[in-house]
Design a protein around this motif. Structure first.
Motif, PDB file in Angstrom:
ATOM      1  N   HIS A 145      -6.477  12.823  12.046  1.00 33.24           N
ATOM      2  CA  HIS A 145      -7.678  12.047  12.355  1.00 33.24           C
ATOM      3  C   HIS A 145      -8.925  12.724  11.792  1.00 33.24           C
ATOM      4  O   HIS A 145      -9.083  13.938  11.895  1.00 33.24           O
ATOM      5  N   ASP A 231     -11.473   9.074  14.417  1.00 33.60           N
ATOM      6  CA  ASP A 231     -11.060   7.732  14.011  1.00 33.60           C
ATOM      7  C   ASP A 231      -9.781   7.244  14.689  1.00 33.60           C
ATOM      8  O   ASP A 231      -8.898   6.685  14.029  1.00 33.60           O
ATOM      9  N   PHE A 232      -9.654   7.418  15.994  1.00 33.82           N
ATOM     10  CA  PHE A 232      -8.574   6.793  16.759  1.00 33.82           C
ATOM     11  C   PHE A 232      -9.194   5.929  17.847  1.00 33.82           C
ATOM     12  O   PHE A 232     -10.362   6.110  18.200  1.00 33.82           O
TER      13      PHE A 232
END
Length: 424
Positions: A145, A231-232
């Motif tokens: 990520h 970015d999760f």
């Protein structure tokens, strides 16, 4: 004629009075509805006088003047082999695998057989990595990520005559994109960097499910510069990813800080007490600090309907290592850096505080606890509030502000009490 006019005049005045009374009653009802609505949203703000009246009951009388109201250090060190709390019986416990003879029956292994992958000497791995720059073991946890928003504040602060000093402590607060008001309350209360220039505040979060909400997070990041976004999707079961992201960023960007405190945004923290405690701890044990509210014999939840359920396939043992609750987790920076090294070689688990407990156990770092880390909500009127380090359950933003303001007033009144020798 005059009597008829007089009668009409009296009738008009009576109708006017009825109208005025009716309108006043309507206005009163509207005001009452607004008050109820504001109360439900948590927007009623107490005045300083109201807070003082609430605090007065907890301020000591003259015979208590000699007591010190600032942070008292009562750190306890726990050895997992010698000091053990009574294990609580929980429902849905599974039988030990040694007692199971039938196939396809879920069972647990005793904690004495703990061998969580990778089953290698982690302290040796850390030493090899630091001295040689690489290790021979194969990575089993690839953190792919990327950071979509980064904090802009530096981990140094200006001293006298333009000199620079390292930040002593950094707060890593797990938050969700929807909790803007709660984050703002923290910025203006117990984590105010202007009041405490030797701390830094970073909020950890993922990506919200709505683009319009993410636009608001981006704007907030530009305004305050204290958000680390990854970015999760921001969900409860991605907390471990959030915590790992915070560890990775801190180890890279703030290695000279002495401590990192990871917590949740529904906690109140007495930062002056926390700094006092950590200054003492640093003078006694500056390294290998893993401290907070300790759960010494926590057991995995096997009820499949429970929030904290975990299957034997994911964690086969009947007990966790000693766990520091994730709401307020204190770590020395060397421990953060070591965790960042061993995370790629340690199987992840969905609960971040349990995962950190596993990392600490494999690194040989023994937990430390202090009585004043409270998992429950300690209210202003409680005597315990005068010395509490952190307290859980402050979900409404105004409560976070009030708790801190109440703390400040109590400290001010305690100082005045010690000099004036008066009893409030």
């Amino acid at each position: 004629m005059s009597r008829r006019l007089a009668g009409r005049s009296m009738y008009s005045r009576f109708r006017s009075a009825k109208f005025i009374f009716f309108m006043s009653l309507c206005n009163a009802l509207v005001m009452l509805m607004n008050v109820v609505y504001m109360y439900n949203r948590g927007e009623i703000i107490q005045t300083k006088q109201e807070i003082i009246r609430e605090v007065i009951r907890t301020v000591p009388c003259e015979e208590d003047n000699e007591k010190e109201h600032k942070a008292k250090v009562r750190v306890k060190y726990f050895d997992d082999e010698k000091q053990r709390h009574e294990e609580e019986e929980t429902e849905n416990e599974l039988p030990l695998c040694t007692n199971v003879t039938k196939p396809d029956v879920e069972c647990e292994l005793p904690f004495s057989d703990f061998n969580y992958p990778l089953e290698i000497n982690m302290t040796k791995l850390v030493y090899t990595c630091k001295h040689h720059g690489h290790v021979s073991e194969t990575v089993i946890t690839k953190y792919t990520h990327i950071e979509t928003l980064l904090p802009t504040r530096s981990c140094v602060y200006g001293g006298t005559k333009g000199s620079q000093r390292d930040v002593f402590m950094i707060y890593l607060i797990k938050s969700t994109p929807t909790n803007y008001a709660r984050r703002n309350a923290i910025r203006k209360s117990w984590a105010d960097e202007y009041k405490f220039p030797n701390i830094r505040l970073v909020f950890l979060m993922g990506i919200p499910d709505r683009s319009t909400l993410n636009e608001m997070v981006v704007a907030e990041s530009k305004e305050f510069g204290d958000i680390l976004q990854l970015d999760f999707m921001d969900t409860y079961y991605n907390l471990t990813l959030k915590a790992i992201g915070g560890v990775r960023w801190t180890a890279k960007n703030c290695p000279a800080a002495k401590f990192a405190v990871m917590g949740d945004d529904d906690y109140y923290v007495a930062t002056d007490f926390m700094l006092s405690l950590l200054e003492h701890v640093y003078s006694v044990q500056p390294t290998k600090v893993y401290m907070g509210g300790l759960i010494h014999s926590a057991k995995p939840q096997r009820d499949k309907s429970a929030k904290w359920y975990i299957s034997p396939a994911d964690y086969p043992f009947n007990r966790y290592p000693p766990v520091i609750r994730g709401g307020t987790l204190v770590m020395s920076m060397d421990f953060v850096i070591d965790m960042n090294i061993v995370i790629p070689y340690t199987k992840t688990i969905r609960f971040d505080d349990v995962y950190f407990a596993i990392l600490a156990y494999k690194l040989g770092v023994k937990p430390m606890t202090e009585d004043r880390f409270a998992f429950r909500k300690v209210r202003y009127s409680d005597d315990e509030f005068r010395t509490v380090l952190s307290s859980h359950g402050y979900k409404r933003p105004f409560e976070l502000k009030h708790a801190w303001r109440c703390h400040e007033i109590m400290q001010e009144l305690a100082r005045e009490n010690s000099t004036k020798k008066t009893c409030w």
